[in-house]
Scaffold this motif. Structure first.
Motif, mmCIF file in Angstrom:
data_model
loop_
_atom_site.group_PDB
_atom_site.id
_atom_site.type_symbol
_atom_site.label_atom_id
_atom_site.label_comp_id
_atom_site.label_asym_id
_atom_site.label_seq_id
_atom_site.Cartn_x
_atom_site.Cartn_y
_atom_site.Cartn_z
ATOM 1 N N MET A 1 0.842 -1.194 0.000
ATOM 2 C CA MET A 1 0.000 0.000 0.000
ATOM 3 C C MET A 1 0.881 1.250 0.000
ATOM 4 N N ALA B 1 0.888 5.642 -1.510
ATOM 5 C CA ALA B 1 0.237 6.741 -2.226
ATOM 6 C C ALA B 1 0.869 6.864 -3.610
ATOM 7 N N SER C 1 -5.355 13.856 -5.528
ATOM 8 C CA SER C 1 -5.692 12.700 -4.696
ATOM 9 C C SER C 1 -4.410 12.040 -4.207
ATOM 10 N N ARG C 2 -4.379 11.744 -2.925
ATOM 11 C CA ARG C 2 -3.239 11.029 -2.347
ATOM 12 C C ARG C 2 -3.668 9.637 -1.878
ATOM 13 N N ARG C 3 -4.598 9.072 -2.603
ATOM 14 C CA ARG C 3 -5.102 7.744 -2.261
ATOM 15 C C ARG C 3 -3.985 6.705 -2.361
ATOM 16 N N GLU C 4 -3.995 5.773 -1.425
ATOM 17 C CA GLU C 4 -3.044 4.671 -1.462
ATOM 18 C C GLU C 4 -3.641 3.493 -2.231
ATOM 19 N N LEU C 5 -2.806 2.869 -3.055
ATOM 20 C CA LEU C 5 -3.210 1.680 -3.802
ATOM 21 C C LEU C 5 -2.189 0.573 -3.564
ATOM 22 N N TYR D 1 -5.313 12.248 -10.020
ATOM 23 C CA TYR D 1 -6.646 12.621 -9.547
ATOM 24 C C TYR D 1 -7.547 11.394 -9.533
ATOM 25 N N GLU D 2 -8.746 11.536 -8.997
ATOM 26 C CA GLU D 2 -9.723 10.453 -9.015
ATOM 27 C C GLU D 2 -11.109 11.010 -9.291
ATOM 28 N N ASP E 1 -15.360 5.928 -9.041
ATOM 29 C CA ASP E 1 -14.641 4.742 -8.566
ATOM 30 C C ASP E 1 -13.347 4.515 -9.344
ATOM 31 N N PHE F 1 -9.307 5.867 -10.281
ATOM 32 C CA PHE F 1 -8.128 6.641 -9.897
ATOM 33 C C PHE F 1 -7.264 6.796 -11.141
ATOM 34 N N ILE G 1 -10.934 1.798 -8.121
ATOM 35 C CA ILE G 1 -10.721 1.928 -6.673
ATOM 36 C C ILE G 1 -11.487 0.827 -5.942
#
Length: 403
Positions: free
Chosen positions: A255, A257, A286-290, A323-324, A327, A329, A403
């Motif tokens: 996981m 960012a 967006s700093r979403r973790e994947l 960005y996202e 659903d 990313f 996502i």
């Protein structure tokens, strides 16, 4: 579970859910063989004829279990149909069975099977025996099965025969895939040799001929030497790619960012852009973790950004945006101006594709950069798209993850 006996227990009940938990992965395995909806083939027809003779039954099938249907690659029966509903097929039960052969010696003794019109109809299925087609990675993509309108038993030897036929079918199917890969590899290599060896050799030969009849010999000889160096670089890249194909890199995800990886790529590529007189813009929404392999995704984004820079003329700009939306990313690499055409973008994600344009700063390219990026992104269950922007003067490459 369907028990593997010469006579089935009267207590058997068809499961309420006949879709295995891994069905999406199983379907991907099925689709990679590119067998669905293909014309009849002698090999598969011979297998059903052989099964029919060995078991002394009138009907035999080679079936493939699709999302909502069971499609027959070979159909030796009076059934005038290329497929039937998955819910009505006994082959759907075979692929969820843990045993090697699924047997119903008399379907009419099992009330839950009578919901299938192919069982309950007059002259319908009374005896069924099927062995799953198990791929090298363990997925049941279909069956080879024998059917009779009369009840009958089955011996252990006959079960072994059915398993042998299933194994023979899978070996043939796997061989087809290997053959297709070999043909595609040959075509890719041929295109690569044309792009990276033959064309530079022609150019080099013309320069050397011109050098014999001009005073600019030192310049032309240096240019010919530069072409030779580029050929060496691209040939090494071809060999490296060949080795990577043979031993595909396995991702080790964690996981993280994605914006952090993108920022590292932007910082590493900024000097390359500036040297060419380009402005590089970077934005994060967006700093979403994947769950991704940091090193591999870094490589993919670097390939996208450096390739975009190569085909962008001086005094322009490139951008890297994270960005996202909903659903999805996204990581987007774009240029406000580019020499890439719509036709180029259609071919750009194919290995060794011959493009109509050349890098604007004379940079070398092996034709592997974008296909490599695409392969890495697909390893992460992502999608890479390419499109023109503005009035067809700009370009963007979009990496999309669900996502």
């Amino acid at each position: 579970m369907i028990q593997n006996h010469s006579s089935q227990p009267a207590t058997y009940t068809k499961p309420a859910n006949i879709i295995p938990e891994n069905d999406q992965e199983r379907l991907k395995a099925l689709y990679r063989y590119e067998l669905l909806d293909t014309p009849p083939e002698e090999f598969f027809d011979k297998i059903t004829k052989l099964a029919s003779r060995l078991f002394k039954v009138p009907s035999a099938f080679v079936s493939l279990v699709d999302q909502d249907r069971v499609w027959f690659k070979a159909n030796l029966s009076e059934l005038d149909a290329s497929c039937i509903d998955r819910d009505h097929s006994l082959c759907s039960l075979t692929i969820i069975n843990d045993t090697d052969v699924t047997v119903f010696t008399d379907t009419h003794e099992i009330p839950s099977l009578l919901s299938s019109p192919y069982v309950s109809a007059e002259g319908g299925i009374r005896f069924y025996a099927g062995a799953p087609l198990r791929t090298h990675d363990g997925y049941h993509i279909g069956t080879v099965c024998v059917v009779d309108s009369k009840p009958r038993g089955i011996t252990e030897e006959e079960k072994g025969i059915l398993q042998d036929l299933a194994q023979l079918l899978v070996e043939q199917i796997e061989l087809r895939v290997d053959s297709r890969k070999a043909v595609r590899k040959h075509d890719e290599l041929q295109s690569s040799l044309e792009l990276n060896v033959m064309e530079p050799l022609k150019e080099q030969n013309l320069m050397l001929e011109e050098a014999q009849a001009t005073e600019e010999r030192p310049y032309l000889i240096r240019k010919a030497h530069q072409i030779a160096q580029e050929m060496l670089h691209n040939t090494r890249a071809m060999l490296s790619d060949s080795f990577q194909d043979e031993a595909a890199v396995v991702p080790h995800p964690s996981m993280i960012a994605v914006a952090t990886i993108a920022q590292e790529v932007a910082e590493a590529c900024e000097p390359i852009a500036n040297k060419k007189g380009l402005e590089l813009f970077f934005s994060v929404a967006s700093r979403r973790e994947l769950m991704v392999d940091r090193e591999l995704l870094h490589k993919a984004l670097s390939l996208l950004l450096t390739t975009t820079i190569k085909y962008t003329p001086a005094a322009s700009s490139v951008a890297l945006d994270v960005y996202e939306t909903g659903d999805k990313f996204y990581v987007e690499v774009s240029a406000e101006d580019s020499v890439l055409t719509e036709q180029d973008l259609r071919k750009a994600l194919l290995k060794y594709a011959k493009l109509s344009c050349k890098p604007t700063g004379g940079e070398s390219t092996s034709g592997l950069e974008l296909p490599r990026a695409k392969a890495i992104i697909e390893q992460h269950n992502g999608v890479l798209l390419a499109d023109l922007t503005g009035h067809g003067t700009g370009v963007k490459f979009v990496v999309a993850f669900t996502i």
